[in-house]
Design a protein around this motif. Sequence first.
Motif, PDB file in Angstrom:
ATOM      1  N   VAL A   1       0.619  -1.298   0.206  1.00 29.17           N
ATOM      2  CA  VAL A   1      -0.019  -0.057   0.496  1.00 29.17           C
ATOM      3  C   VAL A   1       0.766   1.505   0.816  1.00 29.17           C
ATOM      4  N   ARG A   2       0.257   2.335  -0.981  1.00 26.92           N
ATOM      5  CA  ARG A   2       1.720   3.424  -0.815  1.00 26.92           C
ATOM      6  C   ARG A   2       0.372   4.492  -0.802  1.00 26.92           C
ATOM      7  N   PHE A   3       0.964   5.715   0.093  1.00 24.67           N
ATOM      8  CA  PHE A   3      -0.562   6.554   0.267  1.00 24.67           C
ATOM      9  C   PHE A   3      -0.617   7.984  -0.525  1.00 24.67           C
ATOM     10  N   ASP A   4      -0.670   8.588  -1.064  1.00 26.72           N
ATOM     11  CA  ASP A   4      -0.571   9.558  -1.500  1.00 26.72           C
ATOM     12  C   ASP A   4      -0.500  10.850  -0.902  1.00 26.72           C
ATOM     13  N   THR A   5      -0.691  10.503   0.151  1.00 28.02           N
ATOM     14  CA  THR A   5      -0.413  12.012   1.342  1.00 28.02           C
ATOM     15  C   THR A   5       0.269  11.047   2.454  1.00 28.02           C
ATOM     16  N   LYS A   6       0.774  11.987   3.361  1.00 25.13           N
ATOM     17  CA  LYS A   6       1.748  11.655   4.428  1.00 25.13           C
ATOM     18  C   LYS A   6       1.283  12.654   5.605  1.00 25.13           C
ATOM     19  N   ILE A   7       1.112  12.180   6.594  1.00 24.49           N
ATOM     20  CA  ILE A   7       1.520  12.169   8.241  1.00 24.49           C
ATOM     21  C   ILE A   7       2.779  12.714   8.757  1.00 24.49           C
ATOM     22  N   ALA A   8       3.100  13.925   9.333  1.00 25.24           N
ATOM     23  CA  ALA A   8       4.150  13.948   9.761  1.00 25.24           C
ATOM     24  C   ALA A   8       4.299  14.801  10.572  1.00 25.24           C
ATOM     25  N   VAL A   9       5.380  14.737  11.495  1.00 28.07           N
ATOM     26  CA  VAL A   9       5.583  15.202  12.589  1.00 28.07           C
ATOM     27  C   VAL A   9       6.815  15.741  12.877  1.00 28.07           C
ATOM     28  N   LEU A  10       7.028  16.963  13.135  1.00 27.52           N
ATOM     29  CA  LEU A  10       8.443  17.820  12.970  1.00 27.52           C
ATOM     30  C   LEU A  10       8.304  18.562  14.728  1.00 27.52           C
ATOM     31  N   LEU A  11       9.654  17.805  15.310  1.00 33.23           N
ATOM     32  CA  LEU A  11      10.145  18.147  16.679  1.00 33.23           C
ATOM     33  C   LEU A  11      11.367  19.029  16.756  1.00 33.23           C
TER      34      LEU A  11
END
Length: 143
Positions: free
Chosen positions: A8-18
Amino acid sequence: MQPEPAPVRFDTKIAVLLRDDVLPWQRLNITAFLVSGLGTVVPEVIGEPYEDADGARYLPMFRQPVLVFQGDRDVLRLAHQRAISRDLPISVFTSELFGTANDRDNRSAVRAVPTEKLDLVGLAVYGPRNAVDRVLKGADMHP
């Protein structure tokens, strides 16, 4: 023999930057806070509820991975500006939130500071994968 399903490849991304100078326990707390609202604003990121073999039911979770990155103050500042300019869903965690103990005070602490003066220690962003990648330019994967 049946062929294995395609990954499964997602065309969206959830990202956290710390921010790279926060303590380990703070990183975990910040990450949890930052992603907590995403499913309420972008419901398509939430999968189906879970159930084990005995029928015990569990809450649904994100349908895709949450990638965690780190960077210095400048990387966070630039990522924040890029996310806002691209009108992507974003949550922020500022240093002032370490001194508050509830949602009302958290919102007041953020509201008291102009956008360009926020002392960001973390942010989360969601959107098309390539847009999120551009927002996070200069950040490193969290170790």
